[in-house]
Design a protein around this motif. Sequence first.
Motif, PDB file in Angstrom:
ATOM      1  N   ARG A 174       9.664   2.068   1.901  1.00 20.32           N
ATOM      2  CA  ARG A 174      10.289   1.703   0.627  1.00 20.32           C
ATOM      3  C   ARG A 174       9.420   2.101  -0.569  1.00 20.32           C
ATOM      4  O   ARG A 174       9.901   2.158  -1.699  1.00 20.32           O
ATOM      5  N   PHE A 175       8.139   2.367  -0.318  1.00 17.52           N
ATOM      6  CA  PHE A 175       7.235   2.753  -1.397  1.00 17.52           C
ATOM      7  C   PHE A 175       7.080   4.258  -1.534  1.00 17.52           C
ATOM      8  O   PHE A 175       6.401   4.733  -2.443  1.00 17.52           O
ATOM      9  N   PHE A 176       7.687   5.017  -0.615  1.00 17.02           N
ATOM     10  CA  PHE A 176       7.499   6.463  -0.625  1.00 17.02           C
ATOM     11  C   PHE A 176       8.044   7.086  -1.907  1.00 17.02           C
ATOM     12  O   PHE A 176       9.111   6.705  -2.395  1.00 17.02           O
ATOM     13  N   LEU A 327      -9.633   2.549  -5.760  1.00 17.36           N
ATOM     14  CA  LEU A 327      -9.311   1.200  -5.302  1.00 17.36           C
ATOM     15  C   LEU A 327     -10.517   0.622  -4.558  1.00 17.36           C
ATOM     16  O   LEU A 327     -11.619   1.097  -4.692  1.00 17.36           O
ATOM     17  N   GLY A 328     -10.336  -0.386  -3.777  1.00 15.45           N
ATOM     18  CA  GLY A 328     -11.417  -0.950  -2.979  1.00 15.45           C
ATOM     19  C   GLY A 328     -12.037  -2.181  -3.604  1.00 15.45           C
ATOM     20  O   GLY A 328     -11.939  -2.417  -4.809  1.00 15.45           O
ATOM     21  N   GLU A 329     -12.680  -2.970  -2.743  1.00  9.23           N
ATOM     22  CA  GLU A 329     -13.282  -4.233  -3.174  1.00  9.23           C
ATOM     23  C   GLU A 329     -14.570  -4.011  -3.951  1.00  9.23           C
ATOM     24  O   GLU A 329     -15.309  -3.047  -3.721  1.00  9.23           O
ATOM     25  N   THR A 330     -14.859  -4.924  -4.867  1.00 10.78           N
ATOM     26  CA  THR A 330     -16.126  -4.920  -5.589  1.00 10.78           C
ATOM     27  C   THR A 330     -16.882  -6.204  -5.269  1.00 10.78           C
ATOM     28  O   THR A 330     -16.280  -7.246  -5.002  1.00 10.78           O
ATOM     29  N   PHE A 331     -18.203  -6.097  -5.293  1.00 13.47           N
ATOM     30  CA  PHE A 331     -19.041  -7.258  -5.048  1.00 13.47           C
ATOM     31  C   PHE A 331     -19.950  -7.467  -6.254  1.00 13.47           C
ATOM     32  O   PHE A 331     -19.711  -6.923  -7.320  1.00 13.47           O
ATOM     33  N   PHE A 362      -0.556  -1.005  -0.868  1.00 16.36           N
ATOM     34  CA  PHE A 362       0.112   0.016  -0.073  1.00 16.36           C
ATOM     35  C   PHE A 362       1.023   0.885  -0.941  1.00 16.36           C
ATOM     36  O   PHE A 362       1.196   2.074  -0.673  1.00 16.36           O
ATOM     37  N   LYS A 363       1.575   0.310  -1.962  1.00 18.33           N
ATOM     38  CA  LYS A 363       2.384   1.101  -2.892  1.00 18.33           C
ATOM     39  C   LYS A 363       1.523   2.158  -3.569  1.00 18.33           C
ATOM     40  O   LYS A 363       1.931   3.318  -3.715  1.00 18.33           O
ATOM     41  N   ALA A 364       0.308   1.782  -3.982  1.00 25.47           N
ATOM     42  CA  ALA A 364      -0.607   2.742  -4.608  1.00 25.47           C
ATOM     43  C   ALA A 364      -0.991   3.843  -3.631  1.00 25.47           C
ATOM     44  O   ALA A 364      -1.090   5.020  -4.014  1.00 25.47           O
ATOM     45  N   LEU A 365      -1.197   3.492  -2.355  1.00 22.06           N
ATOM     46  CA  LEU A 365      -1.512   4.515  -1.353  1.00 22.06           C
ATOM     47  C   LEU A 365      -0.338   5.473  -1.155  1.00 22.06           C
ATOM     48  O   LEU A 365      -0.526   6.691  -1.004  1.00 22.06           O
ATOM     49  N   CYS A 366       0.868   4.932  -1.168  1.00 19.06           N
ATOM     50  CA  CYS A 366       2.057   5.766  -0.971  1.00 19.06           C
ATOM     51  C   CYS A 366       2.276   6.734  -2.132  1.00 19.06           C
ATOM     52  O   CYS A 366       2.907   7.785  -1.961  1.00 19.06           O
ATOM     53  N   GLU A 367       1.775   6.407  -3.291  1.00 26.13           N
ATOM     54  CA  GLU A 367       1.915   7.283  -4.449  1.00 26.13           C
ATOM     55  C   GLU A 367       0.932   8.443  -4.420  1.00 26.13           C
ATOM     56  O   GLU A 367       1.073   9.402  -5.182  1.00 26.13           O
TER      57      GLU A 367
END
Length: 465
Positions: A174-176, A327-331, A362-367
């Motif tokens: 649905r995000f494609f 993207l990704g986590e920050t510490f 996942f939407k950002a990855l699909c973009e």
Amino acid sequence: MSILLIEAFYGGSHKQLIDLLQRNVEDCVAYTLPAKKWHWRARTAAIYFMQAVPVSGSYRVLFTSSVLNLAELAALRPDLATLKKILYFHENQLVYPVRKNQERDFQYGYNQVLSCLVADVVVFNSAFNMESFLTTIGTFMKLIPDYRPKDLEKIIRPKCQVLYFPINFPDVKRFFTDDKHSYFSEKTVVEEARNPERCLSENEDSTLVKRLTKNSNSDQEPGSCKKISATCQEVPLNPPGTPQELNRKEESESTVPYHEEDKEQPTFDPCGKTGGMVKKCDELTNQQRPLRIVWPHRWEHDKDPEAFFKTLLKLKEKGLNFQVSVLGETFSDVPDIFTEARKDLDACVSHWGYISSKEEYFKALCEADVVVSTAKHEFFGVAMLEAVHCGCYPLCPNALVYPEIFAAEYLYSTPEQLFKRLQNFCKRPDLVRKHHAKVDTDQFSWAALCREFRSLLAAEAREDL
């Protein structure tokens, strides 16, 4: 509850695994510590769990990650020492990269060796993780000035096994984007077309074939025939000039703009600063959109963000158009390069920062079109596989765990090779969008691995029961 899950660093892939086991395996109870101050978790978690985990006669299995010093916990809680003790390695400290002017702390790797000696089963998330740990024990122990232990690898190895990290891949169709919808809807037909039955005409799109295969190291000569299934003759297997062909172009072609054919290509405006791309050919719809690059990793030095941003700045200097999502986590300690890169790449940025919502992530990855890793430390790589699941073309170092998971065409050996691959993809983003990555993500899914995990967590009969 018969299965005791203990996680001293409840974040990232550590959290994913604990949550997945709790949802899908019966009789689990979990005790965790937040994913902060990793070094202190590794040093002191055992004494915390000594007090936090209640005494219970129902426990049969103890499952924990290698952050915890299992030897300490077993000594502090003799009742837990009698359980079936499973130690899961997401990463190992024996080959963890150390920054310049910083000595490796012997204690972290030593704790992991001690934990292996106490554990009944030692599980690694990849063969690379297991072998890099086991084969380094001997060298690592030579750091002890005298009275060194011997043959630890021989003692530990029989307990060891590889069990890939299980990923719960969601349905992301649905995000494609439109181009991914179009391609994946024809995926079955294209796969059939890989069986040779018909040869394309040598003259089909000959101009483009010659341009893309000129000076190529490809085994396939320019103009040689490509075959597709007779049942799929209207579906092109790959346009003349595939991502692989672009990847193998010599430096003479990959470092300079196109020449005679420039009039047929759109004019690029780096990162859309002056309105993006000037359309010169109405038919190049996929070509009009800039390449979309995603970097979905922890914002830490071991992921080598410096190399990634240096490559993007070179692309920008070359006048190539692209968009990037970081993207990704920050510490607590975020490398300064992220602030500098955000400013330098401002016009090229689609997303910047951690996305807490899984759906939005996942939407950002699909973009995105291409997912890049520049890691100096990786023992599995959940984010890369999630991005491939979302239709991204992977580019990874030819090192660490990546050759175990990804085919050679997705690997690069030097920063210059990464730059050339992305440069070529910026020029022909349509080819990346029509490519289906040859990575079987299903083998890393919970559906494929659940039986092995359930078997691993099954209690073994004890003499005192």
